[in-house]
Design an enzyme around this catalytic site. Structure first.
Site, mmCIF file in Angstrom:
data_model
loop_
_atom_site.group_PDB
_atom_site.id
_atom_site.type_symbol
_atom_site.label_atom_id
_atom_site.label_comp_id
_atom_site.label_asym_id
_atom_site.label_seq_id
_atom_site.Cartn_x
_atom_site.Cartn_y
_atom_site.Cartn_z
ATOM 1 C CD GLU A 77 8.968 -10.896 -9.867
ATOM 2 O OE1 GLU A 77 8.376 -10.439 -8.892
ATOM 3 O OE2 GLU A 77 10.201 -10.806 -10.018
ATOM 4 C CG ASN A 115 1.490 0.134 4.356
ATOM 5 O OD1 ASN A 115 1.069 -0.987 4.096
ATOM 6 N ND2 ASN A 115 2.759 0.475 4.240
ATOM 7 N N GLY A 116 -0.659 -1.584 6.499
ATOM 8 C CA GLY A 116 -0.374 -2.522 7.582
ATOM 9 C C GLY A 116 -1.634 -3.277 7.958
ATOM 10 C CG HIS A 126 18.146 -37.357 -8.281
ATOM 11 N ND1 HIS A 126 18.579 -38.646 -8.053
ATOM 12 C CD2 HIS A 126 19.257 -36.635 -8.558
ATOM 13 C CE1 HIS A 126 19.901 -38.691 -8.162
ATOM 14 N NE2 HIS A 126 20.332 -37.479 -8.475
ATOM 15 C CD1 TRP A 134 -0.613 -6.008 -3.354
ATOM 16 C CD2 TRP A 134 -0.766 -6.688 -1.230
ATOM 17 N NE1 TRP A 134 -0.278 -7.338 -3.309
ATOM 18 C CE2 TRP A 134 -0.366 -7.779 -2.020
ATOM 19 C CE3 TRP A 134 -0.937 -6.888 0.136
ATOM 20 C CZ2 TRP A 134 -0.112 -9.045 -1.494
ATOM 21 C CZ3 TRP A 134 -0.687 -8.152 0.669
ATOM 22 C CH2 TRP A 134 -0.276 -9.210 -0.145
ATOM 23 C CD GLU A 155 15.932 -13.396 -9.243
ATOM 24 O OE1 GLU A 155 15.249 -13.872 -8.331
ATOM 25 O OE2 GLU A 155 15.682 -12.300 -9.776
ATOM 26 C CE LYS A 184 11.080 -2.800 -6.177
ATOM 27 N NZ LYS A 184 11.720 -3.901 -6.907
ATOM 28 C CE LYS A 195 12.853 -10.783 -11.204
ATOM 29 N NZ LYS A 195 13.568 -10.713 -9.968
ATOM 30 C CB CYS A 201 -0.942 0.103 1.191
ATOM 31 S SG CYS A 201 -2.112 -1.228 1.328
ATOM 32 N NE ARG A 214 4.710 1.496 0.015
ATOM 33 C CZ ARG A 214 5.700 1.077 0.789
ATOM 34 N NH1 ARG A 214 6.932 1.179 0.386
ATOM 35 N NH2 ARG A 214 5.453 0.566 1.972
HETATM 36 C C1 F6R Z 1 11.126 -10.406 -7.005
HETATM 37 C C2 F6R Z 1 11.269 -9.495 -5.888
HETATM 38 C C3 F6R Z 1 10.981 -10.004 -4.514
HETATM 39 C C4 F6R Z 1 11.889 -9.300 -3.494
HETATM 40 C C5 F6R Z 1 11.493 -9.697 -2.066
HETATM 41 C C6 F6R Z 1 12.373 -9.010 -1.038
HETATM 42 O O1 F6R Z 1 11.543 -9.810 -8.194
HETATM 43 O O2 F6R Z 1 11.571 -8.345 -6.065
HETATM 44 O O3 F6R Z 1 11.114 -11.383 -4.426
HETATM 45 O O4 F6R Z 1 13.215 -9.653 -3.746
HETATM 46 O O5 F6R Z 1 10.154 -9.348 -1.824
HETATM 47 O O6 F6R Z 1 12.281 -7.628 -1.135
HETATM 48 P P1 F6R Z 1 13.421 -6.667 -0.588
HETATM 49 O O7 F6R Z 1 14.655 -6.916 -1.379
HETATM 50 O O8 F6R Z 1 12.887 -5.301 -0.733
HETATM 51 O O9 F6R Z 1 13.625 -7.068 0.870
#
Ligand code: F6R
Length: 590
Positions: free
Chosen positions: A475, A99-100, A491, A73, A468, A585, A472, A2, A28
């Site tokens: 998501e 927010n929260g 396996h 959010w 990773e 984010k 990417k 949020c 956010r």
């Molecule tokens: C994926 C992504 C998330 C963040 C995770 C941690 O692309 O960005 O998986 O890596 O939410 O976020 P931070 O780095 O802000 O602690």
């Protein structure tokens, strides 16, 4: 999660200011939006479902010099106009954005309903203005009403509020970020800096358990618990407004991928003394644990290999959401290294709390200076990536890897060698990210974008990069992607391979090559379409994405073409790579 943003000051377009600022926080949360303004005609409220980026600030604004806004959010209550913030008190005079999560909201709601309050939404937030209204009726000032209400809340929150009859903006923070921007004759309060970066770079960070109130001329800070007033330091932040803009790019994700032409060099630009201090802590501690979430977690897994291969030092990775159980191993001599782009991730903050309770030291590697994690750590290093606004982490991830690899070299007593390798790698990435290269990857995305399943394999430090890569691709494109340690395929996972299944192999020029080629052959024998990301071309590749030979910096280089591939898979599948569904984010809830 949020975005919240409030303005009070001399300008008369507060509504426009908060809506435009909020567009910069949309990463956010983006399922609904809303704004409340103090106008000559009293409280004016506008809210709706959908993204705030589509809203014309002029159309919804009125003449006003005090406004608060929110992009949501959803946690409690579905995505509806009623559940969108701001929420109002029963008499409609107090507006709140939040927010929260207020964990005990049901109990408070019952109490308020017994006093005759009715509620228009299913949110936890709506109890805040209603409870404040009760305290206002007892004659409390707005700030005292908020302070007293906060004393009743369990959970995490950042709250912004105003009363239509009182020219004061109030805010409180426990567990979710809030930053005050100091302008000339005006104040801004937001959950993240980009909201007001075009207006000011002078800020006060609110700490947990603190609140703030301002009439636009003077500002006051106090403890929520005791009400005791506090002085706060003004901090000048280095980010520039244009760093947080997408310029000529269609999406922030591609802009931030391209920023990696320079961001590796910026990450390496560290004070030697600080790096050597960190290296010494790692050498002398009794047990060093790396912890983070999501992409930053995969970076930590790669760092396990950096410390093993480069510094012959055993370092463990534990996902922050799983960290609690490790308190049995923590001692005052242990060292926890946390890694976070936002510096606000709730699970990471929780892991830090566990380590601190055991008396262990905490080092933070973060992107956002002054963030909660930055301030809660015993010492912190910045990766200097600049604002990252796309939800998918790209330049922050490679910057984090660069800093961790530099530290591994410092632990090995080879700091200069590490810096040289990373600067050379930065230069190679700069060459690599040319238009022909991007087109080549787009061409591969065009060939595979209709497939619903995709697998990625790697060995050594390319294994966490396979994980990773999966994050990417999942998501932003919603393709089912999974990463595996190449040797693990036989396996179990190899049963998933069918004729034409795209499989990406991440490789370096190293001792893993022979084993990787065998694993590729096993996939190929089952009909897989092989996309090799490697410095060398091999016959088994159906497509080759060339990457520069970069030694221990190979995972930094190898993830970049996958970021580009993920971006094009999203675009070709008609998805918005900057704002993927269900995500936000900065994950400030547990
Ligand atoms: C994926 C992504 C998330 C963040 C995770 C941690 O692309 O960005 O998986 O890596 O939410 O976020 P931070 O780095 O802000 O602690």
């Amino acid at each position: 999660m949020c975005g919240i943003f409030g303005y009070i000051g001399e300008k008369k377009d507060a509504g426009e200011i908060v809506i435009e600022g909020l567009k910069k926080l949309e990463y956010r949360g983006y399922d609904s939006w809303g704004v409340a303004m103090q106008t000559g005609m009293g409280m004016k409220l506008k809210k709706d479902i959908g993204k705030i980026s589509g809203v014309s600030a002029k159309d919804v604004s009125d003449v006003s010099s005090l406004a608060i806004a929110h992009s949501r959010w959803a946690t409690h209550g579905g995505v509806t106009k009623e559940n969108a913030h701001p929420h109002l008190s029963q008499d409609g005079t107090i507006a709140v954005v939040h927010n929260g999560i207020i964990e005990n909201y049901e109990e408070l709601k019952k109490e308020l309903m017994n006093k005759g309050h009715t509620f228009a939404s299913q949110t936890d937030t709506e109890v805040i203005p209603h409870l404040m209204e009760e305290y206002r009726k007892e004659g409390m000032s707005l700030q005292d009403a908020l302070r007293t209400a906060c004393g009743r809340f369990e959970g995490r929150y950042a709250i912004l509020a105003f009363d239509a009859t009182d020219h004061t903006l109030v805010a409180a923070r426990t567990g979710s970020p809030l930053i005050v921007g100091i302008g000339k004759g005006e104040y801004f309060i937001a959950s993240d800096i980009p909201a007001f970066l075009e207006h000011t770079r002078n800020v006060h960070y609110l700490d947990d358990g603190e609140m703030v109130w301002t009439d636009g001329k003077k500002i006051h800070f106090s403890s929520i618990e005791t009400g005791e007033e506090k002085q706060k330091r003004t901090i000048n932040i280095s980010w520039k407004a244009e760093d947080a803009e997408k310029g000529d790019f269609e999406h922030f994700m591609m802009k931030e991928i391209m920023d990696q032409k320079e961001s590796i060099n910026r990450a390496v630009h560290q004070d030697d003394k600080e790096i050597l201090r960190v290296a010494k802590e790692i050498e002398t501690c009794l047990g060093c644990i790396l912890s983070a979430c999501g992409t930053a977690g995969k970076v930590c897994m790669a760092a396990d290999y950096f410390f093993s291969v480069v510094a012959h030092r055993h370092v463990n990775y534990v996902a922050s959401s799983e960290f609690k159980i490790y308190h049995h191993f923590l001692k005052p001599e242990s060292l926890l290294i946390v890694v976070s782009q936002s510096g606000e991730t709730a699970d990471v903050l929780e892991a830090m709390k566990v380590a601190k309770e055991a008396g262990s030291k905490v080092l933070a590697i973060v992107n956002v200076e002054g963030s909660s994690i930055y301030r809660a750590a015993d010492f912190a290093l910045l990766i200097n990536a600049g604002p990252e606004r796309a939800v998918a982490s790209t330049k922050a991830a490679t910057g984090q890897m660069a800093v961790l690899l530099l530290i591994a070299y410092a632990v090995a007593g080879k700091l200069n060698e590490g810096r040289t390798l990373l600067l050379e790698t930065g230069a190679k990435i700069n060459d690599m990210l040319n238009p022909r290269y991007i087109e080549h990857i787009k061409g591969i995305a065009q060939k595979i974008h209709t497939h619903e399943n995709l697998y990625i394999i790697g060995k050594s430090w390319n294994y966490p990069m396979a994980l990773e890569s999966a994050i990417k691709i999942q998501e932003v494109s919603y393709v089912h992607a999974e990463g595996f340690a190449a040797g693990e395929l036989k396996h179990g996972p190899i049963a998933l391979i069918e004729e034409g299944t795209p499989c990406i192999a991440l490789m370096g020029n190293d001792e893993m090559t022979a084993d990787m080629l065998s694993n590729i052959m096993e996939l190929k024998a089952r009909g897989a379409l092989i996309i090799g990301v490697s410095p060398e071309r091999y016959d088994s590749f159906d497509f080759w994405i060339k990457v520069p030979d970069s030694g221990p910096a190979q995972p930094i280089v190898n993830i970049i073409p996958i970021q580009i591939l993920a971006y094009f898979l999203a675009v070709l599948r008609g998805k918005d790579p900057d704002m993927p569904r269900n995500l936000a984010k900065s994950v400030t809830v547990k």
